[in-house]
Motif scaffolding. Structure first.
Motif, PDB file in Angstrom:
ATOM      1  N   UNK A 136       0.926  -1.365  -0.125  1.00  0.00           N
ATOM      2  CA  UNK A 136      -0.021  -0.081  -0.085  1.00  0.00           C
ATOM      3  C   UNK A 136       0.807   1.173   0.109  1.00  0.00           C
ATOM      4  N   UNK A 137       1.952   1.216  -0.900  1.00  0.00           N
ATOM      5  CA  UNK A 137       2.729   2.356  -0.879  1.00  0.00           C
ATOM      6  C   UNK A 137       2.682   3.140  -2.115  1.00  0.00           C
ATOM      7  N   UNK A 138       2.599   2.790  -3.362  1.00  0.00           N
ATOM      8  CA  UNK A 138       2.574   3.561  -4.615  1.00  0.00           C
ATOM      9  C   UNK A 138       2.224   2.550  -5.777  1.00  0.00           C
ATOM     10  N   UNK A 139       2.050   3.186  -6.632  1.00  0.00           N
ATOM     11  CA  UNK A 139       1.493   2.551  -7.944  1.00  0.00           C
ATOM     12  C   UNK A 139       2.698   1.740  -8.326  1.00  0.00           C
ATOM     13  N   UNK A 140       2.605   0.383  -9.211  1.00  0.00           N
ATOM     14  CA  UNK A 140       3.412  -0.308  -9.613  1.00  0.00           C
ATOM     15  C   UNK A 140       4.708   0.139 -10.162  1.00  0.00           C
ATOM     16  N   UNK A 141       4.378   1.193 -11.179  1.00  0.00           N
ATOM     17  CA  UNK A 141       5.395   1.667 -11.934  1.00  0.00           C
ATOM     18  C   UNK A 141       6.350   2.539 -11.209  1.00  0.00           C
ATOM     19  N   UNK A 142       6.037   3.321 -10.090  1.00  0.00           N
ATOM     20  CA  UNK A 142       6.926   3.532  -9.339  1.00  0.00           C
ATOM     21  C   UNK A 142       7.652   2.642  -8.383  1.00  0.00           C
ATOM     22  N   UNK A 143       6.923   1.430  -8.069  1.00  0.00           N
ATOM     23  CA  UNK A 143       7.466   0.479  -7.060  1.00  0.00           C
ATOM     24  C   UNK A 143       8.470  -0.333  -7.859  1.00  0.00           C
ATOM     25  N   UNK A 144       8.297  -0.278  -9.379  1.00  0.00           N
ATOM     26  CA  UNK A 144       9.536  -0.841 -10.189  1.00  0.00           C
ATOM     27  C   UNK A 144      10.929  -0.035 -10.166  1.00  0.00           C
ATOM     28  N   UNK A 148      14.236  -1.276  -9.201  1.00  0.00           N
ATOM     29  CA  UNK A 148      15.613  -1.446  -9.752  1.00  0.00           C
ATOM     30  C   UNK A 148      16.735  -0.869  -8.996  1.00  0.00           C
ATOM     31  N   UNK A 149      16.409   0.033  -8.009  1.00  0.00           N
ATOM     32  CA  UNK A 149      17.367   0.612  -7.224  1.00  0.00           C
ATOM     33  C   UNK A 149      17.867  -0.314  -5.943  1.00  0.00           C
ATOM     34  N   UNK A 150      16.877  -0.937  -5.379  1.00  0.00           N
ATOM     35  CA  UNK A 150      17.274  -1.667  -4.216  1.00  0.00           C
ATOM     36  C   UNK A 150      17.257  -2.945  -4.126  1.00  0.00           C
ATOM     37  N   UNK A 174       4.520  -0.400 -19.609  1.00  0.00           N
ATOM     38  CA  UNK A 174       4.963   0.840 -20.513  1.00  0.00           C
ATOM     39  C   UNK A 174       6.311   1.382 -20.392  1.00  0.00           C
ATOM     40  N   UNK A 175       6.658   1.316 -19.270  1.00  0.00           N
ATOM     41  CA  UNK A 175       7.894   1.784 -18.762  1.00  0.00           C
ATOM     42  C   UNK A 175       9.107   0.455 -18.448  1.00  0.00           C
ATOM     43  N   UNK A 176       8.823  -0.573 -18.056  1.00  0.00           N
ATOM     44  CA  UNK A 176       9.242  -1.454 -17.476  1.00  0.00           C
ATOM     45  C   UNK A 176       9.196  -2.884 -18.030  1.00  0.00           C
ATOM     46  N   UNK A 197      10.571 -10.488 -11.015  1.00  0.00           N
ATOM     47  CA  UNK A 197      12.081 -10.649 -11.232  1.00  0.00           C
ATOM     48  C   UNK A 197      12.308 -10.050 -12.290  1.00  0.00           C
ATOM     49  N   UNK A 198      13.885  -9.736 -12.431  1.00  0.00           N
ATOM     50  CA  UNK A 198      14.395  -9.156 -13.826  1.00  0.00           C
ATOM     51  C   UNK A 198      13.605  -7.751 -14.080  1.00  0.00           C
ATOM     52  N   UNK A 199      13.441  -6.923 -13.125  1.00  0.00           N
ATOM     53  CA  UNK A 199      12.872  -5.788 -13.451  1.00  0.00           C
ATOM     54  C   UNK A 199      13.831  -4.631 -14.195  1.00  0.00           C
ATOM     55  N   UNK A 200      13.643  -4.186 -15.558  1.00  0.00           N
ATOM     56  CA  UNK A 200      14.445  -3.577 -16.168  1.00  0.00           C
ATOM     57  C   UNK A 200      13.589  -2.265 -16.892  1.00  0.00           C
ATOM     58  N   UNK A 201      14.436  -1.083 -16.787  1.00  0.00           N
ATOM     59  CA  UNK A 201      13.604  -0.001 -17.602  1.00  0.00           C
ATOM     60  C   UNK A 201      13.728  -0.113 -19.043  1.00  0.00           C
ATOM     61  N   UNK A 202      12.822   0.239 -19.599  1.00  0.00           N
ATOM     62  CA  UNK A 202      12.862   0.347 -20.978  1.00  0.00           C
ATOM     63  C   UNK A 202      12.438   1.685 -21.746  1.00  0.00           C
TER      64      UNK A 202
END
Length: 202
Positions: A136-144, A148-150, A174-176, A197-202
């Motif tokens: 319950x923190x943020x939309x999935x796009x922000x969580x990605x 990716x950082x942590x 759309x972004x990941x 898993x394997x979360x990569x920005x596109x």
């Protein structure tokens, strides 16, 4: 609901610690608003069991919980890990100083070791976590972006989501890019746990 803890092979002592966490939440919540007040009376199922169901999704040495708030799932994970005799590290990231104080005091009272980072998620040095969770923190796009950082390169992100999860996944794609396993919640009908898993920005 008790079947969930039985399935985790949880000791009586561990259950007592989880009950103590429930009591601490009820004591602190009026002053700090750790969780929605409407959910405090149902905290055992809505918060504690909902968190406990995440414990055995993947093995870990480092678990990072973002936006820990009242300790869900982070403190629950720490209690369950301690009950197994695990020396895994649980990191709780919570920018709200009052909530961070609660997390430290609760961990001390429960006798579990956690690392509390009282700063913004974006400011914390990369944690290289085996598991990263956020509830319950943020939309999935922000969580990605946080994942990716942590996350460690082979790490797993675990995000409980409600009935709107499919729209969040579509927006995030759309972004990941990511590998996704959707698991039904064991606690709340219509909700899911997104295992990524394997979360990569596109």
């Amino acid at each position: 609901m008790t079947e969930l803890l039985a399935g985790l092979d949880v000791s009586r002592e561990t259950i007592e610690k989880l009950k103590s966490l429930e009591s601490l939440l009820a004591k602190w919540n009026p002053a700090i608003n750790l969780v929605a007040r409407s959910t405090v009376d149902a905290a055992w199922s809505r918060h504690i069991l909902d968190s406990a169901q995440l414990f055995q999704i993947a093995p870990f040495r480092v678990w990072a919980d973002l936006g820990s708030g009242g300790g869900f799932p982070g403190l629950v994970i720490a209690v369950l890990a301690e009950g197994r005799g695990s020396d895994a590290r649980v990191v709780l990231v919570e920018a709200d100083q009052r909530k961070a104080t609660f997390l430290r005091e609760a961990a001390r009272g429960l006798g579990v070791r956690v690392q509390v980072e009282a700063q913004r998620i974006e400011s914390v040095d990369p944690l290289a976590a085996d598991i990263l969770s956020a509830r319950a923190l943020a939309p999935l796009s922000a969580l990605c972006g946080f994942a990716a950082r942590h996350l460690a390169p082979a790490g797993t992100a675990i995000f409980p989501k409600g009935q709107n999860w499919e729209a969040e996944v579509a927006e995030a794609r759309k972004s990941w890019k990511f590998d996704l396993d959707v698991r039904p919640s064991l606690v709340e009908a219509g909700s899911v746990v997104l295992v990524m898993k394997a979360i990569v920005h596109v």
